[in-house]
Write a protein that holds these residues in place. Structure first.
Motif, PDB file in Angstrom:
ATOM      1  N   GLY A  45       0.830  -2.462   5.664  1.00  0.00           N
ATOM      2  CA  GLY A  45       0.254  -1.275   5.058  1.00  0.00           C
ATOM      3  C   GLY A  45       0.933  -0.885   3.763  1.00  0.00           C
ATOM      4  O   GLY A  45       0.329  -0.232   2.909  1.00  0.00           O
ATOM      5  N   ALA A  46       2.191  -1.289   3.612  1.00  0.00           N
ATOM      6  CA  ALA A  46       2.933  -1.005   2.386  1.00  0.00           C
ATOM      7  C   ALA A  46       2.862  -2.164   1.397  1.00  0.00           C
ATOM      8  O   ALA A  46       3.508  -2.119   0.343  1.00  0.00           O
ATOM      9  CB  ALA A  46       4.395  -0.707   2.720  1.00  0.00           C
ATOM     10  N   GLY A  47       2.101  -3.199   1.747  1.00  0.00           N
ATOM     11  CA  GLY A  47       1.984  -4.353   0.866  1.00  0.00           C
ATOM     12  C   GLY A  47       3.193  -5.260   0.892  1.00  0.00           C
ATOM     13  O   GLY A  47       3.465  -5.988  -0.070  1.00  0.00           O
ATOM     14  N   PRO A 227       7.392   6.901   0.582  1.00  0.00           N
ATOM     15  CA  PRO A 227       6.299   7.802   0.221  1.00  0.00           C
ATOM     16  C   PRO A 227       5.032   7.440   0.992  1.00  0.00           C
ATOM     17  O   PRO A 227       4.675   6.268   1.111  1.00  0.00           O
ATOM     18  CB  PRO A 227       6.115   7.559  -1.286  1.00  0.00           C
ATOM     19  N   ASP A 228       4.365   8.438   1.545  1.00  0.00           N
ATOM     20  CA  ASP A 228       3.174   8.203   2.363  1.00  0.00           C
ATOM     21  C   ASP A 228       2.034   9.039   1.787  1.00  0.00           C
ATOM     22  O   ASP A 228       2.067  10.270   1.813  1.00  0.00           O
ATOM     23  CB  ASP A 228       3.453   8.616   3.809  1.00  0.00           C
ATOM     24  N   GLU A 300      -0.790   7.140  15.294  1.00  0.00           N
ATOM     25  CA  GLU A 300       0.009   7.017  14.081  1.00  0.00           C
ATOM     26  C   GLU A 300      -0.658   7.787  12.942  1.00  0.00           C
ATOM     27  O   GLU A 300      -1.814   7.535  12.593  1.00  0.00           O
ATOM     28  CB  GLU A 300       0.141   5.533  13.728  1.00  0.00           C
ATOM     29  N   VAL A 301       0.044   8.766  12.387  1.00  0.00           N
ATOM     30  CA  VAL A 301      -0.481   9.567  11.280  1.00  0.00           C
ATOM     31  C   VAL A 301       0.615   9.783  10.244  1.00  0.00           C
ATOM     32  O   VAL A 301       1.798   9.518  10.498  1.00  0.00           O
ATOM     33  CB  VAL A 301      -1.012  10.945  11.751  1.00  0.00           C
ATOM     34  N   ASN A 302       0.210  10.284   9.104  1.00  0.00           N
ATOM     35  CA  ASN A 302       1.129  10.603   8.019  1.00  0.00           C
ATOM     36  C   ASN A 302       1.851  11.906   8.346  1.00  0.00           C
ATOM     37  O   ASN A 302       1.320  12.997   8.126  1.00  0.00           O
ATOM     38  CB  ASN A 302       0.348  10.713   6.711  1.00  0.00           C
ATOM     39  N   GLN A 303       3.067  11.814   8.867  1.00  0.00           N
ATOM     40  CA  GLN A 303       3.812  13.013   9.238  1.00  0.00           C
ATOM     41  C   GLN A 303       4.252  13.814   8.019  1.00  0.00           C
ATOM     42  O   GLN A 303       4.422  15.036   8.101  1.00  0.00           O
ATOM     43  CB  GLN A 303       5.014  12.633  10.103  1.00  0.00           C
TER      44      GLN A 303
END
Length: 408
Positions: A45-47, A227-228, A300-303
Motif C-alpha cells: 500500500g505504501a509502494g 503519513p497516511d 484496518e482504517v486510517n487512525q
C-alpha cells in the motif's frame, strides 16, 4: 545510497520503518524493508516491497494466547533464538548485496542476525528502539520477563547487569554459533553487541523522553511517522456523522483471551459513560455483541484521520497507537497487555492525557472508571496541549543520521 530496514515485531514495530523508508525514498535513497509476512499489504500500500521474515506473527501470537498447535516437545528459548537468527540472516543476506547500511529493531535474536549481515558486508549497523525502557538506564528497570529478575532488588543498575547476564545466557551460544558459521568473531556481550553504544530512540521527547545522565549515548530522533492520506470508509463516515463522537476501543496486533467477553465489557463501559462505541476488530477480533445502532465495528482504517474525531481512544498501549492518539489530541485509556505497554500507560497518566487501566484484564466497571477520568474536559484540554508539542520530523532526523553514517 541503499538501506536495509529490519523490523521483527508487530504492526507497531513495522509501521515506523515504513515511515523511514518513505522519507528515504523522497531523498532518492532505496530502502528495503524486512519484516514478518503479515505486513505485505501494508508495504504494498505504501509502494514498497517486503522481504518476509519467518512465520506469521499473528498465527504465533494467537497460538500463544489460545494454547493451540503447541509442538509435542516445546523448544527452549535458545533453540528458538537459533532458529530466528538463522532464518532471519538467510532472508536478509540474500538481498543485501550492494546495500550501504542496516537499521534494525525488534526481538534481540533477529537484530543480532541483522548485525551479522552488516558485519559480513562491512557496512554500518544501527539499532533503534521505539521506547526508552528497552535501553539500559539508571532511571528505569529492564522489561521484566516472568521469573528473570530478582524481586528483592530495586537498584536499576544491578537489574540491568542481571539483564545483560540473562541475554548472554539465552542468546550468547546461538549468536556466536551462527557468527562462527559465517566466519565472524564471537561477541562477549550480546546486549551491547545488538544495541551498540549509540542506539537510536525513535520516540517523541515530550511523550517519552530519554533521561540523562545515562550510560548510553542515545540519539533521540523523534517519532517515525508514516503519513497516511487514506480516506475513511463511507460506512464509518456515516456512523461518525450520525451522532456524537464515539469512544474507540481496539487492541491492535494483540490477540486477547475471551474476546467476546472483552467486547461486551467495553461496550457496556462506554455506554455507561453516555457515549457511542467504535470497536476495532484487530487481531483480537472484537465485534459488537448486540444489534444496538450505537455500536459499530471497523477493520484496518486510517487512525491518523480517525482519532481526531473520537471522544477517547481505549487501546493496548503500543508505541504507535499511543503516539497517534496523542498527536490527534484524543484522551486515552491504556489497557496494557505486555512489553512496553505498561510504560506507555504510565506516561499517559503522568502527562494527564488519559488514564492507565490497572492490569490487562478489563471489566465493565474497571473500564468505566478509567473512562470517567479520560472523558473529563480537563483531560481533553491537556491532551490538546500535548498534541501541539509533538514533533513530526523524526524520519528526517534519522535520514540525516544515516547520511552521516554512510558518508553519502
Amino acid at each position: 545510497m541503499r538501506v536495509l530496514l529490519l523490523s521483527y515485531g508487530s504492526r507497531g514495530d513495522v509501521e515506523p520503518m515504513v515511515g523511514l523508508a518513505l522519507r528515504l525514498r523522497e531523498r532518492g535513497v532505496e530502502a528495503q524493508v524486512c519484516a514478518p509476512p503479515d505486513f505485505t499489504e501494508l508495504l504494498e500500500g505504501a509502494g514498497l516491497s517486503l522481504v518476509p521474515l519467518g512465520r506469521s506473527l499473528k498465527e504465533m501470537a494467537t497460538e500463544a494466547v489460545t494454547g493451540a498447535a503447541k509442538p509435542q516437545k516445546p523448544l527452549s528459548m535458545s533453540e528458538r533464538a537459533a532458529q530466528m537468527i538463522a532464518t532471519t540472516y538467510e532472508a536478509v543476506f540474500a538481498v543485501a548485496e550492494g546495500y550501504d547500511a542496516v537499521v534494525a529493531t525488534g526481538l534481540v535474536p533477529a537484530a543480532a542476525a541483522a548485525r551479522a549481515v552488516a558485519d559480513r558486508l562491512g557496512i554500518p549497523y544501527r539499532f533503534v528502539s521505539y521506547f526508552p525502557t528497552y535501553l539500559p538506564s539508571p532511571h528505569h528497570p529492564p522489561l521484566a520477563w516472568p521469573g528473570t529478575l530478582p524481586a528483592d532488588v530495586t537498584d536499576n543498575r544491578v537489574l540491568w547487569e542481571r539483564n545483560a547476564e540473562l541475554m548472554n545466557e539465552l542468546f550468547g551460544e546461538p549468536v556466536n554459533a551462527h557468527r562462527a558459521s559465517i566466519g565472524l568473531p564471537p561477541v562477549d556481550d550480546v546486549r551491547a553487541h545488538v544495541f551498540t553504544d549509540r542506539p537510536w530512540l525513535a520516540a517523541d521527547p515530550t511523550l517519552a523522553p530519554w533521561l540523562r545522565p545515562a550510560d548510553l549515548d542515545v540519539a533521540q530522533t523523534g517519532v517515525w511517522i508514516r503519513p497516511d492520506e487514506r480516506p475513511l470508509p463511507a460506512d464509518l463516515e456515516a456512523f461518525l456523522a450520525a451522532g456524537t463522537p464515539p469512544v474507540f476501543v481496539g487492541f491492535g496486533s494483540m490477540p486477547v483471551r475471551d474476546a467476546e467477553d472483552v467486547a461486551r465489557a467495553a461496550v457496556e463501559a462506554v455506554r455507561a459513560q453516555g457515549h457511542r462505541v467504535l470497536l476495532s476488530r484487530g487481531w483480537a477480533g472484537l465485534a459488537p455483541t448486540d444489534e444496538g445502532d450505537d455500536c459499530f465495528a471497523v477493520g484496518e482504517v486510517n487512525q491518523q484521520a480517525l482519532f481526531g474525531r473520537v471522544a477517547a481512544v481505549v487501546h493496548h498501549g503500543g508505541a504507535g497507537t499511543t503516539t497517534t492518539a496523542a498527536r490527534a489530541g484524543a484522551p486515552q485509556v491504556v489497557v496494557p497487555q505486555m512489553a512496553d505497554q505498561p510504560y506507555w500507560a504510565g506516561r499517559v497518566a503522568e502527562l494527564g492525557i488519559g488514564a492507565a487501566h490497572e492490569g490487562p484484564s478489563l471489566t465493565a466497571a474497571s473500564l468505566s472508571a478509567a473512562l470517567a477520568t479520560a472523558l473529563t474536559p480537563e483531560t481533553r484540554a491537556r491532551a490538546k496541549g500535548v498534541a501541539d508539542a509533538i514533533r513530526t520530523d523524526g524520519t528526517t532526523v534519522a535520514a540525516e543520521l544515516l547520511r552521516a553514517a554512510t558518508g553519502a
